[in-house]
Write a protein that holds these residues in place. Structure first.
Motif: not given
Ligand code: NA7
Length: 539
Positions: A149, A155, A188-193, A213-214, A333-334, A383-385, A498
């Protein structure tokens, strides 16, 4: 193309390592003990890898701190005190810096140097690495320790370069303090980060807009300070702890319950979920019934349980529904761990924008424009990974026999043996690479296994006077079958995450990790080593 011009390389080593994170640091330590000449290249200005780059507000472990440190040095274990059960990033970075000091690692690390290419020279039996700047170097062996990672991903949104406010990607966070006071901030982004950032900055900003988004199934972390008494107990227990962690599925202290979620009564099931819910860490994901990640009916029981937990914490039922995942079952998912994340959406200064419902059209100079509105912002946080697992390797032009490109070979998905080496790319070892057991793991636990295996392999090569080690095509195919069979027994494909590269536009969606569990992985690796490295051709 493989260079045969040795005069272009300024120095020759036994081993070159790319990356000075947890894996690269330990590999350096081990190989140096063998008396080998080792050089490490690192893009950052210091050691630490993930914990060097990810300085965003709220960054911390989801692993219990005391399970995360290196276990190879009893002295180190006894010297280091963790202040929190889930250590925050600054402390973890300090720990890794302490390790670098203690073992004098920095003298063999070249910082501020990104490796652009690595080419195998068949005639010389050497890898040549090409830094973006600075002299090239050569070595018999190349070890990549670039992490799974680390390839930051912005994005693919139109107009991203036009934003006139301050912006940051979480994994490229500045070292200088970022001021949030009074600002209109968008995440932007609601993953773990994203979850860690959002819950941390919500009380600090003027206004926060969360572009989701998710949604994910976030579970309580339940962090707390480690008292002096607790730390003393932890230290006394290390000798028992680390062998135990070798036996669990993913190197965490959490272990699946051997019962099925469907064989117990409703009361017993609920009691088990509540018990894990109340405890710190990943037990909710990796510590309830063994079939929640393999059987959809079993999974449905915990999926419903978690959805209810989310509903209970969000005041506005319409907002709660937006925060509840609908597109994947729990745990596929994580799972982000959180501290007050859902309550953030009860605050007056926080707005949740569901961009599935109202998609982002573009980034403008002033903010984010969706189909329905324009959100004016002073700061945007991505926070788009990451371009995961293969991404960091693909960003290096790695060329093997006859100049074959690793990236091209892996265009339809990675192929390698034990997750360590791809046919056509001799004498290279990819720590935490694709299809390697360490990808789905409490990382340092699996990193130690990876590093020690590579260390032994090189020791064997040197002792036997061997020049070259290369995985066979047959071994590679069999390994791929093993990896695919493993994941297909789980529900993980339903997460489309991912783990499969599904988050990177244009990337082939295929499993990048290893889902057969660490004990199986370790056994397979040990078996190969004990049988003269079967599946590899040694010459
Ligand atoms: P993640 O888990 O890949 O999350 C990225 C977030 O960014 C996720 O919510 C995505 O939504 C969002 N995303 C990415 N591109 C877009 C666009 N174009 N528009 C809107 N939202 C977007 O990354 P993290 O950094 O949080 O975590 C990665 C790993 O690091 C984690 O699992 C830990 O092990 C440590 P989506 O879900 O794709 O709809």
């Amino acid at each position: 193309m493989a260079s045969t011009d040795t005069t272009t390389s300024d120095e020759t080593f036994d081993v070159l390592i790319i990356g000075a994170g947890i894996a690269g640091m330990y590999q350096l330590y081990k190989l140096r003990q063998q008396g080998l000449r080792v050089r490490v290249y690192e893009t950052g200005t210091d050691v630490g890898g993930t914990w060097y780059w990810n300085r965003y507000p709220g960054a911390r472990f989801d692993s219990e701190s005391y399970t995360y440190g290196y276990s190879f040095s009893e002295e180190l274990l006894q010297e280091w005190d963790w202040s929190e059960h889930f250590s925050p990033q600054p402390e973890t970075l300090r720990y890794l810096q302490y390790v670098a000091d203690k073992f004098d690692l920095r003298k063999d690390i070249v910082f501020r140097t990104r490796i652009a290419a690595a080419h195998w020279d068949e005639e010389a039996g050497q890898w040549e690495v090409v830094p973006e700047t600075g002299p090239r170097a050569r070595a018999k062996y190349l070890v990549t320790a670039v992490g799974e990672l680390s390839a930051t991903q912005l994005p693919a949104i139109e107009g991203i370069e036009s934003f006139e406010g301050e912006w940051h990607h979480t994994s490229q966070w500045p070292k200088e303090p970022v001021d949030f006071a009074g600002k209109r901030v968008g995440v932007i982004g609601t993953g773990a980060t994203g979850v860690q950032v959002i819950q941390t900055i919500a009380p600090l900003v003027g206004h926060l807009t969360v572009f989701q988004r998710t949604p994910n199934y976030c579970c309580p972390l339940r962090n707390g300070p480690v008292s002096a008494e607790e730390m003393a107990e932890i230290k006394a227990g290390y000798a028992e702890l680390f062998p135990r962690l070798k036996k669990t599925f993913a190197g965490f202290i959490h272990e699946f319950d051997e019962r099925s979620a469907l064989e117990v009564s409703d009361e017993e099931r609920l009691a088990k979920f509540e018990e894990e819910w109340a405890k710190p860490g990943f037990g909710k994901w990796l510590g309830t019934f063994h079939d929640i990640l393999t059987d959809l009916d079993a999974n449905a029981t915990i999926t419903e349980f978690v959805k209810e937990k989310i509903r209970e914490r969000v005041d506005d039922p319409a907002v709660a529904e937006k925060l509840i995942p609908k597109d994947h079952p729990f745990g596929t998912k994580r799972v982000p761990l959180e501290s007050g994340y859902y309550e953030v959406f009860n605050r007056d200064n926080v707005l949740l924008v569901d961009v599935r419902e109202d998609p982002i059209e573009r980034i403008t100079p002033r903010g984010v424009k969706t189909g329905g509105a324009e959100y004016e912002l002073d700061m945007l946080i991505y926070a788009t990974g990451f371009d995961t697992v293969t991404g960091p390797l693909n960003r290096i032009d790695i060329r093997g026999v006859n100049g074959q490109s690793l990236k091209e070979k892996w265009a339809d998905g990675p192929r390698n043996y034990l997750g360590f080496q791809s046919h056509g790319f001799p004498n290279i070892f990819t720590l935490v690479g694709p299809h390697n057991g360490s990808t789905f793991c409490n990382l340092p636990r699996c990193i130690e296994q990876n590093v020690e295996w590579v260390d032994e392999c090189i020791r064997y090569m040197e002792a036997e006077g061997l020049r070259r080690i290369e995985a066979t095509v047959e071994a590679e195919e069999a390994w791929n079958d093993h990896v695919q069979e493993g994941v297909n027994e789980t529900l993980l494909p339903m997460g489309n995450s991912w783990f499969f590269g599904a988050n990177t536009p244009g990337k082939t969606v295929t499993f990048l990790m290893y889902a057969n569990g660490m004990p199986t992985y370790r056994e397979r690796c040990d078996h190969v080593a004990q049988h003269g490295y079967e599946g590899f051709v040694l010459s």
